[in-house]
Design a protein around this motif. Structure first.
Motif, short mmCIF file in Angstrom:
data_model
loop_
_atom_site.label_atom_id
_atom_site.label_comp_id
_atom_site.label_asym_id
_atom_site.label_seq_id
_atom_site.Cartn_x
_atom_site.Cartn_y
_atom_site.Cartn_z
N SER A 295 -48.52 -37.49 129.44
CA SER A 295 -47.86 -38.62 129.38
C SER A 295 -46.19 -38.72 128.83
O SER A 295 -45.93 -39.83 128.75
N LEU B 78 -43.15 -37.98 130.22
CA LEU B 78 -42.14 -37.31 132.05
C LEU B 78 -41.70 -38.75 131.78
O LEU B 78 -39.98 -38.31 132.56
N SER B 79 -40.60 -39.46 130.81
CA SER B 79 -39.82 -40.47 130.91
C SER B 79 -38.41 -39.79 130.14
O SER B 79 -37.23 -40.35 130.89
N PRO C 9 -47.52 -42.79 126.81
CA PRO C 9 -45.56 -43.20 126.67
C PRO C 9 -45.79 -44.41 125.95
O PRO C 9 -44.74 -44.43 125.19
N GLU D 263 -43.53 -40.77 139.00
CA GLU D 263 -43.47 -40.43 138.09
C GLU D 263 -41.87 -39.01 137.61
O GLU D 263 -41.60 -38.88 136.52
N ASN E 128 -38.78 -46.45 130.94
CA ASN E 128 -39.40 -46.08 131.70
C ASN E 128 -41.20 -45.84 130.52
O ASN E 128 -41.53 -45.84 131.23
N ASN E 129 -40.34 -45.58 129.33
CA ASN E 129 -41.91 -45.48 128.63
C ASN E 129 -42.88 -46.76 128.50
O ASN E 129 -44.36 -47.32 128.71
N PHE F 174 -44.50 -47.04 132.03
CA PHE F 174 -45.55 -46.40 132.18
C PHE F 174 -46.86 -46.88 131.68
O PHE F 174 -47.62 -46.83 132.38
#
Length: 412
Positions: A78, A81-82, A210, A321, A343-344, A347
């Motif tokens: 995770s 992801l961003s 995140p 995602e 985005n972090n 999430f």
């Protein structure tokens, strides 16, 4: 002293087998007197409260190390992801595309898929610590490679990024071994709580991953640079998550070496730990039988449909995602730094909402039919993707229409 049960408790074949076992037990003290004494000594040690308490403390310390291992597996997934999309644009400006981003994201899950049976077979034949340490070494090495991708030429940097994520996923394939070990190291009465602890550690990893990524956003895309001979290392909002994953992996290896001791329970210990449960089961035999009659035969079609629905939910999450960062950069003209930051935060908030949903469903399912819960959940997923569709007469405020939002003066 051997207790002899009534023959009424056995079928004909069972009586013969039980009688043979009794004869063997009668001979054992005469033939193996020394071994019998050692068995009695071991039994007395097993019954010693101090020894049992010490073994349990050691056993649970090892289980807590497994919790941390599962937590690390979720974090390494995770935390990037961003930032993986803008990182890909930075290291491979000419070849990066949204379709290639999909391969980079999918590489982690593919590596995990390949590794799970491999590590499972290894753990069946060898001590559990061996595959655990090996997987963590892979995790450390390829998290570092992920952070060092910028040191390679732009022609191959994108492929290095993909390979590093695939092999980090390969290291995360140890999750099946972790669950198996916890199952074998707990009694029947402890197992449900211990497995819930594994799931909680995994959920916590999805939340804090995140959140950890947010800490590197102030560094921006430039951050700091360290020159080590011919190798130049960057520490910024893209490479920081890889370094954190490697650092946590090293800490996990130390825990396995210094604290973890393989304490799988034998059949007798598992049964002794589950005596309360066995008593409850024996007291409710009639009730269980009536429940079994009400449940009827196993419905394979319903089970298959549940698996399909679970696949749809995971597929929807994987799509979201993957497209989340490029979507907000294209539709809202966000800079790379803004996309990574927001985005972090999104999430991390989604992970908290998911945990709240798990808790709520546990209570709501007692009053609402599960079929209704399925329908509501799928409706919410569909609604979420519908809301993502641009609507209205006003176009998004994109100042530059260049492909992939790559123009230098719209990216900070």
């Amino acid at each position: 002293m051997t207790s002899i049960q009534s023959a009424d408790d056995y079928d004909g074949d069972d009586v013969v087998v039980h009688s043979a076992q009794l004869r063997e037990q009668e001979k054992a003290p005469l033939l193996e007197e020394g071994k019998s004494d050692s068995r009695r000594e071991d039994s007395s040690q097993e019954d010693d409260p101090a020894a049992v308490k010490k073994r349990n403390r050691r056993r649970w310390r090892s289980i807590y190390v497994m919790y941390f291992t599962m937590f690390l597996s979720a974090v390494t997934f995770s935390i990037v992801l961003s930032s993986v999309w803008p990182y890909l644009l930075q290291v491979d400006y000419s070849h990066a595309s949204a379709s290639f981003l999909g391969w980079v994201v999918a590489a982690y899950s593919f590596g995990q898929l390949v590794a799970s049976p491999f590590f499972g077979a290894w753990a069946d034949w060898r001590p559990t610590r061996e595959p655990l340490v090996f997987s963590l070494v892979i995790t450390v090495v390829f998290n570092l490679l992920y952070s060092w991708t910028g040191a390679f030429s732009a022609d191959i940097a994108g492929w290095i990024l993909l390979i590093s994520r695939a092999l980090v996923g390969f290291g995360a394939g140890i999750a099946a071994v972790v669950r198996s070990y916890v199952s074998e190291a707990t009694t029947e009465s402890e197992r449900t709580g211990a497995m819930a602890g594994i799931s909680a550690a995994q959920a916590l990893g999805f939340i804090l991953g995140p959140a950890m990524g947010l800490a590197f956003v102030p560094l921006g895309s430039k951050g700091g640079h360290v020159q080590m001979g011919k190798l130049g290392l960057d520490f910024n909002m893209y490479t920081g998550p890889g370094y954190i994953g490697a650092l946590l992996g090293v800490a996990n290896i130390l825990l396995l070496v210094l604290i973890f001791r393989e304490c799988k329970l034998k059949g007798r210990e598992k049964q002794n730990g589950g005596r309360k449960m066995q008593k409850l089961i024996s007291e409710s035999t009639a009730s269980n039988a009536s429940c079994a009659m009400q449940l009827g035969h196993f419905n394979r079609a319903a089970a298959a449909m549940a698996v399909v629905l679970f696949f749809i939910i995971l597929f929807a999450f994987a799509v979201f995602e993957t497209i989340a960062t490029p979507l907000v950069m294209d539709e809202f003209a966000w800079s790379r730094k803004q996309a990574v930051f927001y985005n972090n935060a999104f999430f991390a908030a989604l992970a908290v909402v998911a945990i709240a949903s798990f808790i709520a469903v546990k209570f709501i399912s007692r009053r609402v039919d599960e079929r209704v819960l399925f329908m509501v959940a799928l409706f919410l997923v569909a609604l979420a993707f519908f809301v993502l569709i641009p609507m209205g007469n006003e176009l998004p405020k994109i100042t530059i229409s260049s492909k992939h939002n790559r123009c230098p003066y719209t990216i900070h």
